[in-house]
Design a protein around this motif. Structure first.
Motif, PDB file in Angstrom:
ATOM      1  N   CYS A   4      11.560 -10.736  -0.829  1.00  0.00           N
ATOM      2  CA  CYS A   4      12.881 -10.119  -0.990  1.00  0.00           C
ATOM      3  C   CYS A   4      13.674 -10.246   0.304  1.00  0.00           C
ATOM      4  CB  CYS A   4      12.698  -8.655  -1.377  1.00  0.00           C
ATOM      5  SG  CYS A   4      14.212  -7.711  -1.334  1.00  0.00           S
ATOM      6  N   HIS A  46      11.522  -0.774  -1.158  1.00  0.00           N
ATOM      7  CA  HIS A  46      12.125  -1.657  -2.160  1.00  0.00           C
ATOM      8  C   HIS A  46      12.399  -0.932  -3.471  1.00  0.00           C
ATOM      9  CE1 HIS A  46      13.142  -5.532  -4.035  1.00  0.00           C
ATOM     10  NE2 HIS A  46      12.648  -4.959  -5.120  1.00  0.00           N
ATOM     11  N   GLY A  48      14.762  -2.103  -6.928  1.00  0.00           N
ATOM     12  CA  GLY A  48      15.445  -3.308  -7.390  1.00  0.00           C
ATOM     13  C   GLY A  48      16.954  -3.175  -7.540  1.00  0.00           C
ATOM     14  N   GLU A  52      16.652   1.064 -11.281  1.00  0.00           N
ATOM     15  CA  GLU A  52      15.289   1.516 -10.970  1.00  0.00           C
ATOM     16  C   GLU A  52      15.268   2.870 -10.262  1.00  0.00           C
ATOM     17  OE1 GLU A  52      12.969  -1.518  -9.005  1.00  0.00           O
ATOM     18  OE2 GLU A  52      13.445  -3.000 -10.549  1.00  0.00           O
ATOM     19  N   PRO A  95      18.197  -8.834  -5.386  1.00  0.00           N
ATOM     20  CA  PRO A  95      17.556  -7.804  -6.213  1.00  0.00           C
ATOM     21  C   PRO A  95      16.854  -6.718  -5.401  1.00  0.00           C
ATOM     22  CG  PRO A  95      16.208  -9.779  -6.213  1.00  0.00           C
ATOM     23  CD  PRO A  95      17.409 -10.092  -5.369  1.00  0.00           C
ATOM     24  N   HIS A  96      17.595  -6.111  -4.469  1.00  0.00           N
ATOM     25  CA  HIS A  96      17.135  -4.946  -3.695  1.00  0.00           C
ATOM     26  C   HIS A  96      18.359  -4.031  -3.653  1.00  0.00           C
ATOM     27  CE1 HIS A  96      14.815  -3.302   0.018  1.00  0.00           C
ATOM     28  NE2 HIS A  96      15.908  -2.555  -0.092  1.00  0.00           N
TER      29      HIS A  96
END
Ligand code: AMP
Ligand code: ZN
Length: 112
Positions: A4, A46, A48, A52, A95-96
Motif C-alpha cells: 500500500c 491501514h 481501506g 471499512e 486504497p488507504h
C-alpha cells in the motif's frame, strides 16, 4: 499492508511533505495539488476507505477530523472542503483511507 502506497509513506519508505503527525495519523501535502492548499490526512493503521470504518476504528477517524479542524484553524482557513473518495467510480486511486483537505480557491457544487 505491505503493498500500500500510503502504508509505505507512513513507514518512511516513500518520502512525503509532512504537515502534521501523531501516533494515530499523518498529514502531508498532496503530490498533485488541486487547490492552493491541498493536504491529505491518513490513519497510521491501514483502513481501506470510509467503507471499512467500524465501531472498532471509528475513534481514529474521529481523531483525524479533530486534526483537520485544528490544522485548518492553525492555517487561518475559515472555509475549506474535506473529501474522501470511496471506490473507483468515485475516483479513489489509493486504497488507504484519506481525507483530502482543499482550500484557497472558489469551489463548485456538485463536484465532478
Ligand atoms: P484519491 O484519488 O482520492 O484516492 O486520492 C489519492 C491522492 O493521493 C491523489 O490526490 C494523489 O495526487 C495523491 N498522491 C498519490 N501519491 C502521492 C504521494 N507519493 N505523495 C502525496 N500524495 C500522493
Ligand atoms: Zn495502507
Amino acid at each position: 499492508m505491505s503493498d500500500c502506497l500510503f502504508c509505505k509513506i507512513i513507514a518512511g519508505e516513500i518520502p512525503s511533505s509532512k504537515v502534521y503527525e501523531d501516533d494515530v495519523c499523518l498529514a502531508f501535502h498532496d503530490i498533485d495539488p488541486q487547490a492552493p492548499t491541498h493536504f491529505l490526512v491518513i490513519p497510521k493503521t491501514h483502513i481501506g476507505s470510509v467503507a471499512e470504518v467500524t465501531e472498532d476504528n471509528a475513534a481514529a477517524v474521529a481523531h483525524m477530523l479533530t486534526v483537520i479542524a485544528r490544522q485548518c484553524k492553525k492555517l487561518g482557513l475559515d472555509s475549506y472542503r474535506v473529501v474522501s473518495n470511496i471506490g473507483a467510480q468515485a475516483g479513489q486511486s489509493v486504497p488507504h483511507l484519506h481525507f483530502h483537505v482543499l482550500a484557497g480557491r472558489d469551489m463548485t457544487w456538485p463536484p465532478g
